[in-house]
Design a protein around this motif. Structure first.
Motif, PDB file in Angstrom:
ATOM      1  N   UNK A 127      86.750  73.361  84.188  1.00  0.00           N
ATOM      2  CA  UNK A 127      85.443  72.977  83.266  1.00  0.00           C
ATOM      3  C   UNK A 127      85.466  73.857  81.809  1.00  0.00           C
ATOM      4  N   UNK A 128      86.165  75.071  81.912  1.00  0.00           N
ATOM      5  CA  UNK A 128      86.406  75.575  80.571  1.00  0.00           C
ATOM      6  C   UNK A 128      87.294  74.725  79.544  1.00  0.00           C
ATOM      7  N   UNK A 129      88.323  74.392  80.234  1.00  0.00           N
ATOM      8  CA  UNK A 129      89.309  73.585  79.504  1.00  0.00           C
ATOM      9  C   UNK A 129      88.949  72.394  78.823  1.00  0.00           C
ATOM     10  N   UNK A 130      87.871  71.726  79.846  1.00  0.00           N
ATOM     11  CA  UNK A 130      87.527  70.163  79.335  1.00  0.00           C
ATOM     12  C   UNK A 130      86.007  70.525  78.794  1.00  0.00           C
ATOM     13  N   UNK A 131      85.433  71.572  78.413  1.00  0.00           N
ATOM     14  CA  UNK A 131      84.226  72.075  78.107  1.00  0.00           C
ATOM     15  C   UNK A 131      83.067  71.145  78.861  1.00  0.00           C
ATOM     16  N   UNK A 132      83.152  71.372  80.039  1.00  0.00           N
ATOM     17  CA  UNK A 132      82.096  70.587  80.882  1.00  0.00           C
ATOM     18  C   UNK A 132      80.744  71.554  80.671  1.00  0.00           C
ATOM     19  N   UNK A 133      79.590  70.724  80.448  1.00  0.00           N
ATOM     20  CA  UNK A 133      78.456  71.885  79.930  1.00  0.00           C
ATOM     21  C   UNK A 133      77.334  71.032  80.533  1.00  0.00           C
ATOM     22  N   UNK A 134      76.133  71.909  80.670  1.00  0.00           N
ATOM     23  CA  UNK A 134      74.761  71.158  81.080  1.00  0.00           C
ATOM     24  C   UNK A 134      74.307  70.339  79.742  1.00  0.00           C
ATOM     25  N   UNK A 135      73.406  69.433  80.218  1.00  0.00           N
ATOM     26  CA  UNK A 135      73.239  68.104  79.389  1.00  0.00           C
ATOM     27  C   UNK A 135      72.425  68.815  78.277  1.00  0.00           C
ATOM     28  N   UNK A 136      71.187  69.551  78.328  1.00  0.00           N
ATOM     29  CA  UNK A 136      70.560  69.939  77.134  1.00  0.00           C
ATOM     30  C   UNK A 136      71.003  71.291  76.182  1.00  0.00           C
ATOM     31  N   UNK A 137      71.249  72.448  76.998  1.00  0.00           N
ATOM     32  CA  UNK A 137      71.586  73.664  76.463  1.00  0.00           C
ATOM     33  C   UNK A 137      73.215  73.663  76.087  1.00  0.00           C
ATOM     34  N   UNK A 138      73.726  72.725  76.714  1.00  0.00           N
ATOM     35  CA  UNK A 138      75.437  72.893  76.703  1.00  0.00           C
ATOM     36  C   UNK A 138      75.909  74.275  77.080  1.00  0.00           C
ATOM     37  N   UNK A 139      75.301  74.626  78.164  1.00  0.00           N
ATOM     38  CA  UNK A 139      75.822  75.800  78.738  1.00  0.00           C
ATOM     39  C   UNK A 139      77.232  75.502  79.740  1.00  0.00           C
ATOM     40  N   UNK A 140      77.972  76.278  79.589  1.00  0.00           N
ATOM     41  CA  UNK A 140      79.148  75.956  80.364  1.00  0.00           C
ATOM     42  C   UNK A 140      79.024  75.872  81.916  1.00  0.00           C
ATOM     43  N   UNK A 141      79.803  74.905  82.604  1.00  0.00           N
ATOM     44  CA  UNK A 141      79.798  75.082  84.061  1.00  0.00           C
ATOM     45  C   UNK A 141      80.627  76.063  84.655  1.00  0.00           C
ATOM     46  N   UNK A 142      81.536  76.694  83.948  1.00  0.00           N
ATOM     47  CA  UNK A 142      82.520  77.428  84.286  1.00  0.00           C
ATOM     48  C   UNK A 142      81.855  78.519  84.867  1.00  0.00           C
ATOM     49  N   UNK A 143      80.832  79.554  84.525  1.00  0.00           N
ATOM     50  CA  UNK A 143      80.247  80.576  85.191  1.00  0.00           C
ATOM     51  C   UNK A 143      79.667  80.144  86.361  1.00  0.00           C
TER      52      UNK A 143
END
Length: 170
Positions: A127-143
């Motif tokens: 998730x950190x490498x590919x930049x996976x984030x939430x839809x609106x706030x663009x929060x990383x899924x990594x945490x």
């Protein structure tokens, strides 16, 4: 009381205090996260209903908060001895079979939780490498993945410690 008894008593007390502190930390963190999610959801609903102005990204924050609450709940269930068990058939079996089945199920649970911890850690890195984030706030899924990994790993370790204690006492 001889020195060996004193050592075991002191060691048990330290173990108990450590587990109690962990439990208090988990309960406090989970309660805080749950209340923040609750206030966020209620506030979002009220603002949406009365002012037609929802909280931007409330669903994103709730999604992250939910992963934290669930991850905290896993080790708390182990500490409280509140794991789900369906033991209808086992209760009808002889006692030696019941004990063996409990050991087997606990061992498989440890393996499953360790696997979830490992896979969640790998997913966090992806998730950190590919930049996976939430839809609106663009929060990383990594945490979120790291929290799931930590909760699963802690649960596996606690189950293992519990299993070793039971083995020593039998």
């Amino acid at each position: 009381m001889n020195d060996e008894d004193h050592f075991h008593t002191a060691h048990s007390l330290q173990n108990g205090r450590w587990l109690k502190r962990l439990e208090v930390l988990l309960i406090g963190s989970g309660t805080l996260a749950l209340f923040l999610m609750m206030f966020l959801s209620v506030g979002d609903a009220l603002l949406r209903s009365f002012f037609d102005s929802p909280i931007f990204g409330a669903n994103d924050l709730t999604q992250i908060g939910l992963s934290i609450v669930v991850s905290i709940s896993l080790p708390l269930c182990v500490l409280a001895g509140r794991l789900i068990a369906i033991d209808t058939l086992i209760k009808m079996a002889p006692s030696y079979l019941e004990k063996s089945a409990n050991w087997l199920v606990t061992g498989l649970s440890i393996i499953m939780l360790a696997y979830i911890a490992w896979r969640s850690a790998l997913n966090a890195l992806s998730a950190a490498d590919f930049g996976e984030t939430t839809l609106l706030l663009q929060l990383s899924f990594a945490p979120s993945y790291y929290v799931i990994s930590a909760g699963s790993a802690a649960s596996a370790v606690l189950l293992f410690v519990k299993m070793v204690k039971e083995w020593r006492s039998s």
